[in-house]
Enzyme design. Structure first.
Site, PDB file in Angstrom:
ATOM      1  N   ARG A  59       0.797  -1.227   0.000  1.00  9.75           N
ATOM      2  CA  ARG A  59       0.000   0.000   0.000  1.00  9.75           C
ATOM      3  C   ARG A  59       0.822   1.267   0.000  1.00  9.75           C
ATOM      4  O   ARG A  59       0.397   2.293  -0.503  1.00  9.75           O
ATOM      5  CB  ARG A  59      -0.840   0.065   1.276  1.00  9.75           C
ATOM      6  CG  ARG A  59      -2.066  -0.765   1.245  1.00  9.75           C
ATOM      7  CD  ARG A  59      -2.642  -0.826   2.644  1.00  9.75           C
ATOM      8  NE  ARG A  59      -3.502  -1.991   2.758  1.00  9.75           N
ATOM      9  CZ  ARG A  59      -4.806  -1.943   2.668  1.00  9.75           C
ATOM     10  NH1 ARG A  59      -5.420  -0.803   2.483  1.00  9.75           N
ATOM     11  NH2 ARG A  59      -5.528  -3.037   2.754  1.00  9.75           N
ATOM     12  N   LYS A 171       0.235 -20.560   6.360  1.00 10.92           N
ATOM     13  CA  LYS A 171      -0.673 -20.821   7.451  1.00 10.92           C
ATOM     14  C   LYS A 171      -0.999 -19.514   8.176  1.00 10.92           C
ATOM     15  O   LYS A 171      -0.189 -18.596   8.101  1.00 10.92           O
ATOM     16  CB  LYS A 171      -0.080 -21.852   8.403  1.00 10.92           C
ATOM     17  CG  LYS A 171       1.117 -21.320   9.220  1.00 10.92           C
ATOM     18  CD  LYS A 171       1.478 -22.233  10.339  1.00 10.92           C
ATOM     19  CE  LYS A 171       0.976 -21.780  11.661  1.00 10.92           C
ATOM     20  NZ  LYS A 171       1.751 -20.735  12.348  1.00 10.92           N
ATOM     21  N   HIS A 201       6.221 -23.693   6.824  1.00 10.74           N
ATOM     22  CA  HIS A 201       7.667 -23.454   6.708  1.00 10.74           C
ATOM     23  C   HIS A 201       8.496 -24.542   7.400  1.00 10.74           C
ATOM     24  O   HIS A 201       9.684 -24.672   7.129  1.00 10.74           O
ATOM     25  CB  HIS A 201       8.045 -22.052   7.206  1.00 10.74           C
ATOM     26  CG  HIS A 201       8.158 -21.929   8.681  1.00 10.74           C
ATOM     27  ND1 HIS A 201       7.087 -21.758   9.509  1.00 10.74           N
ATOM     28  CD2 HIS A 201       9.240 -21.973   9.497  1.00 10.74           C
ATOM     29  CE1 HIS A 201       7.504 -21.696  10.758  1.00 10.74           C
ATOM     30  NE2 HIS A 201       8.802 -21.823  10.787  1.00 10.74           N
ATOM     31  N   LYS A 205      12.576 -26.916   6.374  1.00  7.27           N
ATOM     32  CA  LYS A 205      13.755 -27.173   7.205  1.00  7.27           C
ATOM     33  C   LYS A 205      14.420 -28.470   6.752  1.00  7.27           C
ATOM     34  O   LYS A 205      13.739 -29.500   6.597  1.00  7.27           O
ATOM     35  CB  LYS A 205      13.354 -27.286   8.685  1.00  7.27           C
ATOM     36  CG  LYS A 205      12.815 -26.000   9.286  1.00  7.27           C
ATOM     37  CD  LYS A 205      12.456 -26.199  10.747  1.00  7.27           C
ATOM     38  CE  LYS A 205      11.635 -25.065  11.297  1.00  7.27           C
ATOM     39  NZ  LYS A 205      12.360 -23.842  11.561  1.00  7.27           N
ATOM     40  N   GLU A 239       9.932 -23.718  22.599  1.00  4.46           N
ATOM     41  CA  GLU A 239      10.500 -22.398  22.274  1.00  4.46           C
ATOM     42  C   GLU A 239      10.771 -21.622  23.554  1.00  4.46           C
ATOM     43  O   GLU A 239      10.016 -21.747  24.527  1.00  4.46           O
ATOM     44  CB  GLU A 239       9.512 -21.601  21.428  1.00  4.46           C
ATOM     45  CG  GLU A 239       9.185 -22.246  20.107  1.00  4.46           C
ATOM     46  CD  GLU A 239       8.289 -21.345  19.272  1.00  4.46           C
ATOM     47  OE1 GLU A 239       8.832 -20.642  18.410  1.00  4.46           O
ATOM     48  OE2 GLU A 239       7.074 -21.343  19.493  1.00  4.46           O
ATOM     49  N   ASP A 258      -1.767 -22.409  16.562  1.00  4.89           N
ATOM     50  CA  ASP A 258      -0.552 -21.853  15.969  1.00  4.89           C
ATOM     51  C   ASP A 258       0.416 -22.953  15.526  1.00  4.89           C
ATOM     52  O   ASP A 258       1.099 -22.815  14.517  1.00  4.89           O
ATOM     53  CB  ASP A 258       0.123 -20.941  17.014  1.00  4.89           C
ATOM     54  CG  ASP A 258       1.287 -20.153  16.440  1.00  4.89           C
ATOM     55  OD1 ASP A 258       1.221 -19.787  15.253  1.00  4.89           O
ATOM     56  OD2 ASP A 258       2.256 -19.890  17.173  1.00  4.89           O
ATOM     57  N   HIS A 263       2.507 -27.450  11.960  1.00  2.36           N
ATOM     58  CA  HIS A 263       3.898 -27.882  12.132  1.00  2.36           C
ATOM     59  C   HIS A 263       4.020 -29.247  12.828  1.00  2.36           C
ATOM     60  O   HIS A 263       4.707 -30.151  12.344  1.00  2.36           O
ATOM     61  CB  HIS A 263       4.678 -26.862  12.957  1.00  2.36           C
ATOM     62  CG  HIS A 263       4.633 -25.468  12.410  1.00  2.36           C
ATOM     63  ND1 HIS A 263       4.563 -25.202  11.072  1.00  2.36           N
ATOM     64  CD2 HIS A 263       4.661 -24.252  13.021  1.00  2.36           C
ATOM     65  CE1 HIS A 263       4.547 -23.881  10.885  1.00  2.36           C
ATOM     66  NE2 HIS A 263       4.596 -23.301  12.046  1.00  2.36           N
ATOM     67  N   LYS A 360       5.597 -22.041  24.377  1.00  5.53           N
ATOM     68  CA  LYS A 360       6.474 -20.861  24.390  1.00  5.53           C
ATOM     69  C   LYS A 360       6.905 -20.595  25.820  1.00  5.53           C
ATOM     70  O   LYS A 360       6.303 -21.100  26.771  1.00  5.53           O
ATOM     71  CB  LYS A 360       5.710 -19.650  23.848  1.00  5.53           C
ATOM     72  CG  LYS A 360       5.372 -19.777  22.370  1.00  5.53           C
ATOM     73  CD  LYS A 360       5.020 -18.434  21.768  1.00  5.53           C
ATOM     74  CE  LYS A 360       4.619 -18.547  20.316  1.00  5.53           C
ATOM     75  NZ  LYS A 360       5.751 -18.795  19.422  1.00  5.53           N
TER      76      LYS A 360
HETATM   77  C1  BG6 Z   1       5.269 -20.029  13.363  1.00  8.07           C
HETATM   78  C2  BG6 Z   1       4.455 -19.700  14.585  1.00  8.07           C
HETATM   79  O1  BG6 Z   1       4.478 -20.633  12.391  1.00  8.07           O
HETATM   80  O2  BG6 Z   1       6.331 -20.899  13.727  1.00  8.07           O
HETATM   81  C3  BG6 Z   1       5.329 -19.089  15.665  1.00  8.07           C
HETATM   82  O3  BG6 Z   1       3.412 -18.806  14.246  1.00  8.07           O
HETATM   83  C4  BG6 Z   1       6.494 -19.998  15.967  1.00  8.07           C
HETATM   84  O4  BG6 Z   1       4.582 -18.848  16.848  1.00  8.07           O
HETATM   85  C5  BG6 Z   1       7.229 -20.367  14.685  1.00  8.07           C
HETATM   86  O5  BG6 Z   1       7.362 -19.316  16.850  1.00  8.07           O
HETATM   87  C6  BG6 Z   1       8.303 -21.396  14.944  1.00  8.07           C
HETATM   88  O6  BG6 Z   1       9.063 -21.546  13.786  1.00  8.07           O
HETATM   89  P1  BG6 Z   1      10.648 -21.668  13.851  1.00  8.07           P
HETATM   90  O7  BG6 Z   1      11.064 -21.850  12.441  1.00  8.07           O
HETATM   91  O8  BG6 Z   1      11.149 -20.418  14.488  1.00  8.07           O
HETATM   92  O9  BG6 Z   1      10.899 -22.866  14.701  1.00  8.07           O
END
Ligand code: BG6
Length: 509
Positions: A59, A171, A201, A205, A239, A258, A263, A360
Site C-alpha cells: 500500500r 498458514k 515453513h 527445514k 520455544e 498456531d 507444524h 512458548k
Molecule cells: C510459526 C508460529 O508458524 O512458527 C510461531 O506462528 C512460531 O509462533 C514459529 O514461533 C516457529 O518456527 P521456527 O522456524 O522459528 O521454529
C-alpha cells in the site's frame, strides 16, 4: 468449471523456468526477513530463472528505486547476521535488485488488479519473460479468499498449455474444521488444487525433510519402525520466546492452532506415514493424509493438557507472565503450551502412544522427535544394575542442534558388570556444509518448478483440524482447566502426569 492443464515438473537442481513472482505484502516482515533473502540465496546458487522479475505489491507510496534500497539494506543485514554470516555477494545482489519492480496498490480494490495485470504484461514483454506467474500472499490469512477471487476475476489465474499460474499461501489455513473447508472452497472457486501451494515453513527445514530420507533411504530403520519394536514416540517443539509483539494474533490463536494442526502434525505424519509408492507430490501427500485420518479421536480431558506461562526466570533474569505481556488481556485464557497423547489406529502403530508437546516461554529452544524402543524381552543380567535396562532411543534433532542421536547401553569397563548409557551422535555441521538458508529457498524454488511435495494439500489440512476439533470444542467451556507453568521452566506438572500413569516420562529439555 476450471479447465485442468498439467504442467511437467522441472528436474531439481536446474534453474526454475522463466516466470514472474508477485508478492502481496511486500513491505511486511516476512518478505523482508525471509522471502527476499531466500530469493537472494536462490540467485546465488543459480536456481532463479534467467528471465525473471519480481513485482512487489504494497500500500505504501514508494518508487521501485526506494523499494530496492529497502531490500538492499534488508539483504545486507541478513548476510551479516551472525547466524548466516556470509560474504555479501554484491554482483548477485545487484542482479536481484535489478529485476525488482514496486507496484503501489490497495489489494482490496478490484481496480488495482487491472493495473497489476498491465504491469505484469509490460514486464513480461519488455524482458522476454514467459507468462508463468507465482503469486505469493504474504498477507494476513483473512485476505486470502478475496485476493484470490479478485485475481481470478481479473483473469490473472488463467493458465494455458505453455504457461502456469500458482498461488502460495501461508498458514493459518483456517482456525477450525469448518473455516478450513470454507477457505479451501474459496480458493478452489478460482484455482485448481494443483495451483495452490499451502506453505508450512517447517517443511522447508532440512532436518524435517531428512525424516523421510532417514526412514526411506536406510534399510536399518524401517524394519524396526512399528509396534513390535517401538514403545512410544515423543515429539517436542519447545520455544524460549514468549508471545513477543504478536499478542493481537496470538490471543485468538493460542499454541494449539498456531503449532499443532500444521507444524507438529507435519512432523507426526512424516514420522508415522507408510512408505509412499514414489517421491511424487501426491504419493507422499496421500500417505501423510492417510495416517492423519487414522489418528484415534483424542479424549480432551484425559489425553491433553493446556497451560499458560506465568512470571519466571531465565539466567537469573525475570521473565514476564503471559498475562503481563503487551496486548494480552489480564484474564486471558489463551494457552501457550499444549501437550497431548494420541494413538494411531492402523496395523503399524496400534497401541503405540505418541506424545506431543509444544510451548512458548520454556527453558530451552529444542525441537526433536524421540523414538523410544522397547526393552529386550528379558534381562539375562541378574542382580546387577543391568536388571533395569534403559531403553534405546533414536532422537531426530530438528533444531537448533541439527542431527540425530542413538542412545544405547554399553558395558562400563572394569571387572564389575555395569551398564552405562552412551550416545552415538551425528551433527549435520560435522558432515555437510550448511548452505545459508532462511528455510524458504527450497519451498519457493519447488513452487517455481511445480513440485508440491513439501506443500500441504487441502485434505491433509482438514484432516489436521479434524483431529484437534474435539479439543477446541472442549476448551470453549468456561470451566475447562488451564494449567500454568513458570516461564523458563520445562512446562506444567500436569504434562508429566500425561505420561507417568503408564510409567513413562518426558525426555528432559
Ligand atoms: C510459526 C508460529 O508458524 O512458527 C510461531 O506462528 C512460531 O509462533 C514459529 O514461533 C516457529 O518456527 P521456527 O522456524 O522459528 O521454529
Amino acid at each position: 468449471m476450471l479447465h485442468e492443464i498439467e504442467h511437467e515438473a522441472i528436474a531439481h537442481g536446474d534453474p526454475a523456468p522463466s516466470c514472474c513472482m508477485v508478492i502481496f505484502g511486500a513491505g511486511g516482515d516476512l518478505t523482508k526477513r525471509l522471502l527476499l533473502p531466500a530469493l537472494y540465496n536462490l540467485i546465488r546458487s543459480g536456481l532463479l530463472p534467467e528471465k525473471f522479475a519480481l513485482i512487489a505489491v504494497d500500500r505504501l507510496e514508494m518508487t521501485s528505486e526506494m523499494y530496492r534500497e529497502h531490500i538492499r539494506l534488508a539483504i545486507s543485514a541478513f548476510a551479516s547476521d551472525k547466524h548466516y554470516a556470509q560474504q555479501l555477494d554484491v554482483v548477485n545482489l545487484e542482479k536481484l535488485l535489478n529485476v525488482i519492480h514496486y507496484q503501489q496498490g490497495d489489494f482490496s480494490d478490484s481496480k488495482f488488479y487491472q493495473e497489476l495485470s498491465e504491469k505484469i504484461h509490460d514486464i513480461q514483454k519488455s524482458n522476454q519473460i514467459q507468462k508463468n506467474v507465482v503469486f505469493y500472499l504474504a498477507v494476513a490469512a483473512r485476505f486470502f479468499g478475496s485476493i484470490v477471487e479478485k485475481l481470478g476475476v481479473a483473469q490473472l489465474l488463467k493458465e494455458s498449455e505453455n504457461s502456469w499460474r500458482r498461488v502460495i499461501v501461508e498458514k493459518p489455513f483456517g482456525h477450525d474444521v469448518e473455516s478450513s473447508k470454507v477457505l479451501n472452497l474459496e480458493l478452489r472457486k478460482q484455482l485448481h488444487e494443483r495451483q495452490i501451494y499451502r506453505m508450512d515453513h517447517f517443511l522447508g527445514k532440512e532436518t524435517v525433510q531428512n525424516i523421510m530420507m532417514l526412514r526411506f533411504s536406510n534399510a536399518i530403520f524401517e524394519p524396526l519402525w512399528n509396534r513390535e519394536h517401538i514403545d512410544h514416540i515423543q515429539i517436542t517443539v519447545a520455544e524460549t520466546v514468549g508471545v513477543e509483539k504478536r499478542a493481537a494474533f496470538y490471543e485468538s490463536t493460542g499454541a494449539m492452532r498456531d503449532m499443532v494442526p500444521n507444524h507438529v502434525f507435519q512432523l507426526l505424519a512424516l514420522t508415522t506415514m507408510e512408505p509412499p509408492a514414489s517421491f511424487s507430490a501426491d504419493a507422499v501427500r496421500n500417505e501423510k493424509t492417510k495416517v492423519l485420518h487414522s489418528v484415534h479421536p483424542i479424549n480432551p480431558e484425559r489425553e491433553s493438557v493446556r497451560a499458560q506461562y506465568i512470571g519466571g526466570q531465565r539466567d537469573e533474569l525475570p521473565l514476564k507472565g503471559y498475562r503481563e505481556e503487551d496486548g494480552v488481556s489480564e484474564a486471558s485464557k489463551t494457552e501457550t503450551y499444549i501437550a497431548m497423547k494420541l494413538t494411531i489406529d492402523n496395523w503399524r502403530w496400534a497401541g503405540v502412544p505418541i506424545y506431543l508437546r509444544t510451548g512458548k516461554g520454556l527453558s530451552v529452544r529444542q525441537s526433536e522427535i524421540a523414538i523410544q524402543f522397547k526393552n529386550p524381552p528379558l534381562s539375562i543380567f541378574k542382580n546387577t544394575n543391568l536388571d533395569a535396562l534403559s531403553p534405546n532411543i533414536l532422537v531426530l534433532k530438528l533444531q537448533p542442534d541439527e542431527g540425530a542421536v542413538l542412545i544405547f547401553g554399553a558395558k562400563v569397563p572394569g571387572p564389575k558388570f555395569e551398564i552405562g548409557q552412551v550416545h552415538m551422535d551425528f551433527h549435520y555441521k560435522d558432515y555437510f556444509q550448511n548452505a545459508p538458508s532462511t528455510g524458504y529457498e527450497t519451498l519457493v524454488y519447488d513452487c517455481m518448478i511445480g513440485d508440491a511435495t513439501l506443500f500441504q494439500r487441502s485434505d491433509s489440512v482438514v484432516a489436521g483440524w479434524e483431529i484437534v476439533q474435539p479439543l477446541l470444542d472442549y476448551w470453549k467451556k468456561d470451566d475447562a482447566y488451564l494449567a500454568t507453568y513458570t516461564a523458563g521452566s520445562e512446562g506444567p506438572q500436569e504434562s508429566e502426569e500425561l505420561l507417568s500413569g503408564s510409567g513413562r516420562s518426558w525426555r528432559r529439555l
